[in-house]
Design a protein around this motif. Structure first.
Motif, PDB file in Angstrom:
ATOM      1  N   THR A 153       0.832  -1.212   0.000  1.00 32.63           N
ATOM      2  CA  THR A 153       0.000   0.000   0.000  1.00 32.63           C
ATOM      3  C   THR A 153       0.862   1.256   0.000  1.00 32.63           C
ATOM      4  OG1 THR A 153      -1.746  -1.173   1.205  1.00 32.63           O
ATOM      5  CG2 THR A 153      -1.833   1.217   1.240  1.00 32.63           C
ATOM      6  N   THR A 194       0.220   3.602  -5.820  1.00 30.30           N
ATOM      7  CA  THR A 194      -0.407   4.924  -5.736  1.00 30.30           C
ATOM      8  C   THR A 194      -1.723   5.022  -6.488  1.00 30.30           C
ATOM      9  OG1 THR A 194       0.911   5.651  -7.643  1.00 30.30           O
ATOM     10  CG2 THR A 194       1.819   6.063  -5.442  1.00 30.30           C
ATOM     11  N   ALA A 195      -1.955   4.161  -7.467  1.00 34.61           N
ATOM     12  CA  ALA A 195      -3.194   4.240  -8.241  1.00 34.61           C
ATOM     13  C   ALA A 195      -4.382   3.951  -7.333  1.00 34.61           C
ATOM     14  CB  ALA A 195      -3.157   3.235  -9.394  1.00 34.61           C
ATOM     15  N   GLY A 196      -5.427   4.762  -7.440  1.00 33.53           N
ATOM     16  CA  GLY A 196      -6.562   4.676  -6.536  1.00 33.53           C
ATOM     17  C   GLY A 196      -7.222   3.314  -6.488  1.00 33.53           C
ATOM     18  N   ALA A 197      -7.579   2.771  -7.655  1.00 34.38           N
ATOM     19  CA  ALA A 197      -8.281   1.491  -7.692  1.00 34.38           C
ATOM     20  C   ALA A 197      -7.402   0.367  -7.161  1.00 34.38           C
ATOM     21  CB  ALA A 197      -8.747   1.190  -9.112  1.00 34.38           C
ATOM     22  N   ARG A 254      -4.771   0.611  -5.131  1.00 36.63           N
ATOM     23  CA  ARG A 254      -4.562   0.813  -3.690  1.00 36.63           C
ATOM     24  C   ARG A 254      -5.809   0.413  -2.904  1.00 36.63           C
ATOM     25  NH1 ARG A 254      -0.998   4.155  -0.804  1.00 36.63           N
ATOM     26  NH2 ARG A 254      -1.798   4.914   1.193  1.00 36.63           N
ATOM     27  N   GLY A 255      -6.966   0.774  -3.450  1.00 31.68           N
ATOM     28  CA  GLY A 255      -8.220   0.407  -2.799  1.00 31.68           C
ATOM     29  C   GLY A 255      -8.397  -1.091  -2.694  1.00 31.68           C
ATOM     30  N   ASP A 291     -12.089   5.771   0.841  1.00 36.11           N
ATOM     31  CA  ASP A 291     -11.513   7.114   0.685  1.00 36.11           C
ATOM     32  C   ASP A 291     -10.534   7.151  -0.482  1.00 36.11           C
ATOM     33  OD1 ASP A 291     -12.967   7.892   2.876  1.00 36.11           O
ATOM     34  OD2 ASP A 291     -11.299   7.655   4.293  1.00 36.11           O
ATOM     35  N   THR A 292      -9.823   6.037  -0.690  1.00 35.64           N
ATOM     36  CA  THR A 292      -8.841   5.966  -1.780  1.00 35.64           C
ATOM     37  C   THR A 292      -9.510   5.823  -3.135  1.00 35.64           C
ATOM     38  OG1 THR A 292      -7.189   4.973  -0.331  1.00 35.64           O
ATOM     39  CG2 THR A 292      -6.896   4.643  -2.693  1.00 35.64           C
ATOM     40  N   ASP A 293     -10.538   4.979  -3.176  1.00 32.16           N
ATOM     41  CA  ASP A 293     -11.225   4.705  -4.443  1.00 32.16           C
ATOM     42  C   ASP A 293     -12.717   4.951  -4.238  1.00 32.16           C
ATOM     43  OD1 ASP A 293     -11.994   3.888  -6.933  1.00 32.16           O
ATOM     44  OD2 ASP A 293     -11.597   1.756  -6.613  1.00 32.16           O
ATOM     45  N   ARG A 349     -14.941   5.724  -6.207  1.00 34.10           N
ATOM     46  CA  ARG A 349     -15.817   5.370  -7.321  1.00 34.10           C
ATOM     47  C   ARG A 349     -16.130   3.881  -7.354  1.00 34.10           C
ATOM     48  NH1 ARG A 349     -18.668   9.123  -8.785  1.00 34.10           N
ATOM     49  NH2 ARG A 349     -19.091   7.961 -10.718  1.00 34.10           N
ATOM     50  N   SER A 350     -15.694   3.156  -6.350  1.00 30.42           N
ATOM     51  CA  SER A 350     -15.924   1.714  -6.327  1.00 30.42           C
ATOM     52  C   SER A 350     -17.165   1.394  -5.499  1.00 30.42           C
ATOM     53  CB  SER A 350     -14.705   0.983  -5.751  1.00 30.42           C
ATOM     54  OG  SER A 350     -15.013  -0.391  -5.566  1.00 30.42           O
TER      55      SER A 350
END
Length: 541
Positions: free
Chosen positions: A287, A291-294, A296-297, A325-327, A329-330
């Motif tokens: 983690t 760094t990519a949101g999806a 990392r999520g 918080d990281t992703d 949109r999921s």
């Protein structure tokens, strides 16, 4: 079949050699579209079927030898005449140009002139397949296998047809034979193509030990292909070879440290070894560098699931919230956050999570049903009813539909809409027999003064889960139906289990009084009154 509707799956077209003229006609090699990748989360193996997949080539050769014994001997091929060589070349050109009917006619004419030559059968099989005549193509490739049993194209293309026709066991066997025949005898790219087809069918069959063998061979042919290396590690893990897979998994992680799927696979391997804490540490380490949101999520969500499985519900909620918080949109992460908050009895927090999940995925019936269920626990009956109905209108699978109807029924009952409650709960019970569903169905029948229906539904609830509440309500329904001996039997069981159950003592007294056993009735009512039951006090006056 027109060209616009022609199947996207193409067959292998290799070099055609004329033994008469001593000339090699090089044709364009096309690739087939069967290249499935091993999907994460697949489960299981096939036991003895795995070994048969590895030995498929020998099985096919044995069958061909048996057929050769039963059939008349195939004559040795007569060399092509110069005219036939020219006709073969012309037919091949027509095939490459997509002029399949003309190519078919040319190959059929050659077969009539020189049946024992395998090349016209090969070409005719390709033309017939392109025209959508799979039965004819299957026949021609079978003839190719009989006339040239050492060539892989016959079983390979028969495998393509079998895959297309969903005869997957046949496809697995045929591709295994083709791989054996092609090994070390054709170009590496062609060997790879055949092995990819075999791997696809082994994946479909969940034949993971055999798949490990195939992918190992592919990895040898293409040592720099990280996708193959990853599939190999997946297959080893699913085959129960997790410890053996770790060196390859770490090598991949070193080459691509920001790939979350590799870390997730490593975590899965450690979990399978009973080392969940080690898996969590690997996820934490990754983690920090992903760094990519999806991506990392996904790491944080896996951590949340592992913490939840270990009983750390607070840590699970924190990890899932970090994933959300990281992703943001999921929808799946938000829905899981809602589920974990429910486990912590944080109903308002769960409501917020499910509202956001439904906002992102409004056509997901499962998320909307979960939202309805949380609303129900918060007493938001009208909202629960509306969300349940919305979920049902999305035509969900059976389990979700049954749950949505259950929520709809309880919400309707609480709003006094007993006919709709009864209809929804009856539909839910038909799809998924559940003690709680039958309980609420019984209450709905009772509210509509259908006491016989109430007794039947509550009886089913007691059979599935004999709770005190269900048994007590069953006794009330039996009493209302004038089925006094049955009611008394249920009530005697209740007071025997719990002598301080004042309501059961009261109902027992009423039941005995209805059977004109006043002395026994007064004794039961006195017991209930002494336990504080006000209705029993009134009944004694």
């Amino acid at each position: 079949m027109t060209q616009s509707t022609r199947p996207a799956l193409t067959l292998l077209l290799l070099a055609l050699t004329s033994s008469a003229a001593g000339q090699t006609l090089i044709e364009t090699t096309t690739s087939i579209g069967i290249q499935n990748t091993l999907q994460q989360g697949t489960s299981g193996g096939l036991g003895s079927a795995l070994q048969s997949a590895q030995n498929a080539a020998q099985t096919v050769q044995n069958a061909q030898q048996a057929a050769a014994v039963a059939l008349p001997a195939v004559p040795a091929p007569t060399p092509f005449t110069p005219a036939q060589t020219t006709q073969l070349s012309a037919s091949q050109s027509l095939l490459k140009e997509g002029k399949y009917p003309q190519a078919r006619a040319g190959f059929e004419a050659l077969i009539a002139q020189n049946y024992a030559q395998p090349e016209p059968h090969f070409g005719l099989g390709l033309a017939l397949f392109a025209l959508g005549d799979f039965k004819g193509a299957n026949f021609e490739f079978t003839q190719l296998s009989l006339l040239a049993p050492d060539r892989f194209e016959g079983p390979y293309n028969l495998g393509v047809i079998a895959s297309r026709e969903r005869r997957y066991d046949d496809a697995l066997r045929l591709y295994g034979s083709a791989a054996t025949l092609a090994r070390g005898r054709v170009a590496l790219t062609v060997q790879r193509q055949v092995l990819d087809a075999l791997a696809a069918e082994q994946t479909r069959a969940a034949a993971y030990p055999a798949l490990v063998t195939t992918l190992t061979e592919i990895a040898t042919l293409a040592p720099d292909d990280t996708a193959v290396q990853f599939r190999l590690v997946q297959a080893q893990t699913l085959a129960g070879q997790g410890a053996q897979a770790l060196p390859g998994a770490y090598a991949l992680m070193q080459r691509e440290p920001a790939r979350a799927d590799i870390v997730l696979l490593i975590a899965d391997i450690y979990v399978a070894q009973g080392l969940s804490e080690r898996a969590i540490r690997e996820l934490d380490a990754a983690t920090a560098r992903v760094t990519a949101g999806a991506a990392r999520g996904s790491l944080l969500l896996r951590k949340a699931n592992l913490l939840s499985a270990g009983g750390d519900t607070r840590g699970a909620v924190l990890a899932a919230q970090a994933a959300a918080d990281t992703d943001g949109r999921s929808a799946s992460i938000l829905a899981r956050l809602g589920e974990l908050r429910v486990a912590r009895n944080d109903r308002p927090g769960a409501l917020t999570a499910y509202l956001n999940a439904v906002r992102l995925a409004p056509k997901n019936a499962a998320y909307r049903t979960d939202l309805a269920a949380v609303r129900l626990t918060l007493g938001q009956n009208a909202g629960a009813f509306a969300d349940a109905v919305a979920a049902i209108r999305l035509f969900p699978e059976a389990a979700t539909l049954a749950r949505a109807q259950y929520v709809q029924g309880i919400a309707a009952y609480r709003q006094g809409n007993y006919p709709e409650a009864r209809a929804a709960l009856r539909s839910s019970a038909l799809r998924a027999a559940n003690a709680d569903t039958y309980f609420w169905l019984g209450l709905s029948h009772y509210a509509l003064k259908d006491y016989a229906g109430a007794a039947t539904a509550l009886g089913e609830s007691v059979k599935l889960e004999p709770t005190v509440n269900a048994r007590q309500n069953l006794a009330s329904a039996l009493l209302a139906s004038a089925r006094y001996p049955e009611a008394e039997a249920v009530l005697r069981g209740l007071v025997s289990d719990n002598p301080k159950n004042d309501e059961s003592w009261y109902l027992l007294g009423v039941t005995q009084r209805a059977q004109r056993r006043e002395s026994e009735a007064r004794q039961a009512l006195k017991t209930a009154a002494n336990l504080g039951n006000t209705r029993a006090v009134a009944a004694l006056k």
